[in-house]
Design an enzyme around this catalytic site. Structure first.
Site, PDB file in Angstrom:
ATOM      1  N   PRO A  60      30.097 -20.711  -1.586  1.00  0.00           N
ATOM      2  CA  PRO A  60      30.801 -22.002  -1.677  1.00  0.00           C
ATOM      3  C   PRO A  60      31.022 -22.612  -0.298  1.00  0.00           C
ATOM      4  CG  PRO A  60      32.317 -20.175  -2.098  1.00  0.00           C
ATOM      5  CD  PRO A  60      30.958 -19.577  -1.965  1.00  0.00           C
ATOM      6  N   GLN A 115      34.406 -21.429  -8.347  1.00  0.00           N
ATOM      7  CA  GLN A 115      35.400 -20.710  -7.547  1.00  0.00           C
ATOM      8  C   GLN A 115      36.773 -21.364  -7.682  1.00  0.00           C
ATOM      9  OE1 GLN A 115      35.972 -20.847  -3.176  1.00  0.00           O
ATOM     10  NE2 GLN A 115      35.467 -18.668  -3.214  1.00  0.00           N
ATOM     11  N   CYS A 145      42.503 -14.083   2.497  1.00  0.00           N
ATOM     12  CA  CYS A 145      43.033 -12.912   3.163  1.00  0.00           C
ATOM     13  C   CYS A 145      44.485 -12.764   2.730  1.00  0.00           C
ATOM     14  CB  CYS A 145      42.916 -13.151   4.653  1.00  0.00           C
ATOM     15  SG  CYS A 145      43.329 -11.750   5.625  1.00  0.00           S
ATOM     16  N   LYS A 184      36.174 -13.299  -3.761  1.00  0.00           N
ATOM     17  CA  LYS A 184      35.566 -13.472  -2.435  1.00  0.00           C
ATOM     18  C   LYS A 184      36.655 -13.278  -1.388  1.00  0.00           C
ATOM     19  CE  LYS A 184      32.801 -16.660   0.340  1.00  0.00           C
ATOM     20  NZ  LYS A 184      33.743 -17.279   1.277  1.00  0.00           N
ATOM     21  N   ASN A 246      28.148 -11.338   3.167  1.00  0.00           N
ATOM     22  CA  ASN A 246      28.089 -12.758   3.535  1.00  0.00           C
ATOM     23  C   ASN A 246      28.488 -12.925   4.998  1.00  0.00           C
ATOM     24  OD1 ASN A 246      30.512 -15.259   3.414  1.00  0.00           O
ATOM     25  ND2 ASN A 246      28.370 -15.793   3.223  1.00  0.00           N
ATOM     26  N   GLY A 247      27.875 -13.928   5.611  1.00  0.00           N
ATOM     27  CA  GLY A 247      28.268 -14.299   6.961  1.00  0.00           C
ATOM     28  C   GLY A 247      27.098 -14.432   7.903  1.00  0.00           C
ATOM     29  N   ASP A 248      26.824 -15.686   8.333  1.00  0.00           N
ATOM     30  CA  ASP A 248      25.825 -15.946   9.367  1.00  0.00           C
ATOM     31  C   ASP A 248      24.400 -15.580   9.003  1.00  0.00           C
ATOM     32  OD1 ASP A 248      27.477 -17.137  11.099  1.00  0.00           O
ATOM     33  OD2 ASP A 248      27.410 -15.584  12.644  1.00  0.00           O
ATOM     34  N   GLY A 270      25.673 -19.337   2.999  1.00  0.00           N
ATOM     35  CA  GLY A 270      26.334 -20.635   2.993  1.00  0.00           C
ATOM     36  C   GLY A 270      25.625 -21.601   3.919  1.00  0.00           C
ATOM     37  N   ARG A 271      26.075 -21.618   5.203  1.00  0.00           N
ATOM     38  CA  ARG A 271      25.534 -22.607   6.135  1.00  0.00           C
ATOM     39  C   ARG A 271      24.032 -22.439   6.337  1.00  0.00           C
ATOM     40  NH1 ARG A 271      29.918 -21.129  10.440  1.00  0.00           N
ATOM     41  NH2 ARG A 271      29.435 -19.164   9.428  1.00  0.00           N
TER      42      ARG A 271
HETATM   43  C1  LIG Z   1      32.072 -26.290   5.554  1.00  0.00           C
HETATM   44  C2  LIG Z   1      32.498 -24.987   4.947  1.00  0.00           C
HETATM   45  C3  LIG Z   1      33.161 -24.982   3.737  1.00  0.00           C
HETATM   46  C4  LIG Z   1      33.538 -23.762   3.140  1.00  0.00           C
HETATM   47  N1  LIG Z   1      34.138 -23.769   1.899  1.00  0.00           N
HETATM   48  C5  LIG Z   1      34.460 -22.607   1.296  1.00  0.00           C
HETATM   49  C6  LIG Z   1      35.032 -22.586  -0.010  1.00  0.00           C
HETATM   50  O1  LIG Z   1      35.255 -23.611  -0.650  1.00  0.00           O
HETATM   51  N2  LIG Z   1      35.332 -21.356  -0.545  1.00  0.00           N
HETATM   52  C7  LIG Z   1      35.087 -20.197   0.112  1.00  0.00           C
HETATM   53  O2  LIG Z   1      35.370 -19.121  -0.417  1.00  0.00           O
HETATM   54  N3  LIG Z   1      34.517 -20.193   1.325  1.00  0.00           N
HETATM   55  C8  LIG Z   1      34.189 -21.361   1.917  1.00  0.00           C
HETATM   56  N4  LIG Z   1      33.579 -21.341   3.143  1.00  0.00           N
HETATM   57  C9  LIG Z   1      33.166 -20.056   3.711  1.00  0.00           C
HETATM   58  C10 LIG Z   1      31.730 -19.747   3.293  1.00  0.00           C
HETATM   59  O3  LIG Z   1      31.578 -19.589   1.903  1.00  0.00           O
HETATM   60  C11 LIG Z   1      31.221 -18.462   3.967  1.00  0.00           C
HETATM   61  O4  LIG Z   1      32.024 -17.387   3.576  1.00  0.00           O
HETATM   62  C12 LIG Z   1      31.225 -18.566   5.486  1.00  0.00           C
HETATM   63  O5  LIG Z   1      30.814 -19.836   5.924  1.00  0.00           O
HETATM   64  C13 LIG Z   1      30.309 -17.506   6.110  1.00  0.00           C
HETATM   65  O6  LIG Z   1      29.027 -17.573   5.530  1.00  0.00           O
HETATM   66  P1  LIG Z   1      27.817 -18.448   6.148  1.00  0.00           P
HETATM   67  O7  LIG Z   1      27.713 -18.060   7.589  1.00  0.00           O
HETATM   68  O8  LIG Z   1      26.631 -18.034   5.320  1.00  0.00           O
HETATM   69  O9  LIG Z   1      28.193 -19.875   5.986  1.00  0.00           O
HETATM   70  C14 LIG Z   1      33.246 -22.535   3.783  1.00  0.00           C
HETATM   71  C15 LIG Z   1      32.608 -22.557   5.021  1.00  0.00           C
HETATM   72  C16 LIG Z   1      32.231 -23.752   5.606  1.00  0.00           C
HETATM   73  C17 LIG Z   1      31.504 -23.738   6.919  1.00  0.00           C
END
Ligand SMILES: Cc1cc2nc3c(=O)[nH]c(=O)nc-3n(C[C@H](O)[C@H](O)[C@H](O)COP(=O)(O)O)c2cc1C
Length: 424
Positions: A60, A115, A145, A184, A246-248, A270-271
């Site tokens: 998300p 979510q 958290c 999550k 998850n992460g980066d 995500g990103r």
């Molecule tokens: C713009 C943005 C919006 C996000 N919105 C949510 C969200 O609505 N719910 C959630 O659990 N995490 C949210 N996150 C966290 C991401 O789901 C993810 O855990 C985090 O960015 C690390 O993963 P990534 O590096 O693949 O983006 C958000 C992150 C970003 C950058």
């Protein structure tokens, strides 16, 4: 209610053996293959009663993972499950239009998880029922958290109180709906308070079907390195349920590394998907696919990284994304929303300031086409005879934080959102 509970328990037993096979295989994968011969193997993935086509997930991203983007990602292929932006449980049960827009979906947007965010157990339960009735295949809880920084004596018991409350909230949801409930979370508050393993265990006992773990602490925000060893501890803490790392993750190689190093059952992106909506498909191509019936057997296929999409393909998909934004949000709002989306595509165009400067002003489809046409003409100066970007203008390769040399500089800046980052 009784019959739904019976069904749920039956489903749980039915998938338990599959989960165990996965967990066993996961352990095998990380212990018996030497690093040179390790092979990522994709399963049709199980989450409770759900079977997913791949173990790759769209995380998300509030403001980004709306219906148009999810459809774009699905059309490109490779993703197993997409999740909506965070939705406020109370807004949903109060039937607020904005909340319903966030869970808007279509048959092609399946399988979809919604979510939810909230701390009142009854509201979370009722919102889960709404989500289920609307056709979501699973409901995800934004845990963020939940444990306060434990710095004083007695903090441990405070932590357990929080865990107990959280588990009770989860139980209420699990008992109310037939679809799987997932959670999550981050690794914890800071490096001294890595609470995710304890929380994961408690949530598994409360009935969650899978857990997504962003491998950073709350203190880290979105900076610093994702902690693969931390994710691994969560994998080791649970008995049967899949943990999704998850992460980066910004490349297929990073997916493989996260799977190999943590033993997690899947990876959520995500990103990385915003930079590269092709990442799911490219990862499936990069890695081997093997059905769950044959755990433990590496395919032996050589890992071959598919090329990055061409400029023409990026433009095609960007246009498709805008079409969907206009179709779903209307031309005015769709174009306005697209102003922050287009620059993500442009990050891989090579020199793009001319494009970014203009695209943030577009108000109509026609204006967007004009901006694009002018940009394509302007970009010619950076191309060779074959129409490819000259080497010196090519964007630096994307590298996940956990795959960078400590001294190296990251070529891309990944923006940090405004908003309640502590719950992500
Ligand atoms: C713009 C943005 C919006 C996000 N919105 C949510 C969200 O609505 N719910 C959630 O659990 N995490 C949210 N996150 C966290 C991401 O789901 C993810 O855990 C985090 O960015 C690390 O993963 P990534 O590096 O693949 O983006 C958000 C992150 C970003 C950058």
């Amino acid at each position: 209610m009784n019959s739904s509970l019976r069904l749920k328990r039956g489903d749980e037993r039915g998938c338990r053996s599959v989960m165990q096979a996965m967990a066993r295989h996961s352990a095998q994968r990380s212990s018996s293959f030497g690093s040179a011969s390790r092979c990522v193997i994709f399963y049709p993935m199980r989450i409770g009663s759900l079977t997913l086509k791949s173990n790759l997930f769209l995380s998300p991203l509030a403001g980004y993972t709306n219906l148009p983007f999810r459809l774009v990602v699905r059309e490109l292929g490779g993703v197993g499950l997409c999740t909506t932006d965070l939705v406020n449980a109370r807004s949903l049960i109060e039937r607020r239009e904005k909340a319903f827009k966030l869970i808007e979906t279509r048959p092609e947007d399946s399988p979809l998880a919604v979510q939810l965010f909230g701390s009142v157990p009854e509201e979370m339960r009722d919102a889960a029922l709404v989500v289920e009735a609307r056709g979501a295949v699973s409901v995800d809880i934004n845990m963020g958290c939940p444990v306060k920084k434990v710095v004083k004596i007695g903090g441990g018991s405070a932590m357990m109180t929080e865990l107990g409350k959280t588990a009770a909230l989860v139980r209420g949801m699990v008992n109310a709906v037939k679809i799987p409930v997932t959670a999550k979370m981050r690794l914890g508050w800071d490096d001294d308070n890595l609470t995710a393993p304890d929380l994961a265990r408690a949530l598994e006992d409360a009935g969650v079907a899978a857990i997504f773990v962003h491998g950073r602490t709350r203190e880290q925000g979105f900076g610093g390195t994702v902690n693969l060893a931390g994710i691994r501890k969560v994998v080791e803490a649970v008995k049967n349920i899949p943990i999704i790392g998850n992460g980066d993750v910004v490349t297929p190689q990073a997916v493989k590394k996260m799977l190999d190093d943590t033993g997690c059952a899947g990876v959520s992106i995500g990103r990385g998907a915003f930079y590269d909506p092709w990442i799911f498909k490219r990862t499936v191509e990069y890695c081997s696919v093997r059905p769950v019936a044959e755990p433990g057997r590496a395919t032996g296929a050589a890992l071959h990284l598919p090329p990055e999409p061409s400029f023409a393909e990026r433009v095609r998909v960007m246009r498709r994304h805008l079409d969907l934004m206009i179709e779903i949000f209307g031309e005015e709002l769709g174009c306005r929303m697209f102003r922050k989306v287009a620059p993500w595509y442009a990050k891989r165009f090579g020199p793009c300031h001319e494009f970014n400067k203009k695209v943030v002003q577009v108000a109509t489809r026609t204006q967007f086409e004009e901006v694009l046409e002018n940009y394509i003409r302007w970009r010619l100066q950076f191309l060779d005879d074959q129409g490819e970007l000259l080497t010196r203008y090519q964007p630096a390769p994307l590298v996940a934080s956990f795959m960078r040399d400590s001294g190296s500089i990251q070529g891309e800046h990944i923006p940090v959102p405004k908003g309640p980052v502590e719950v992500w």
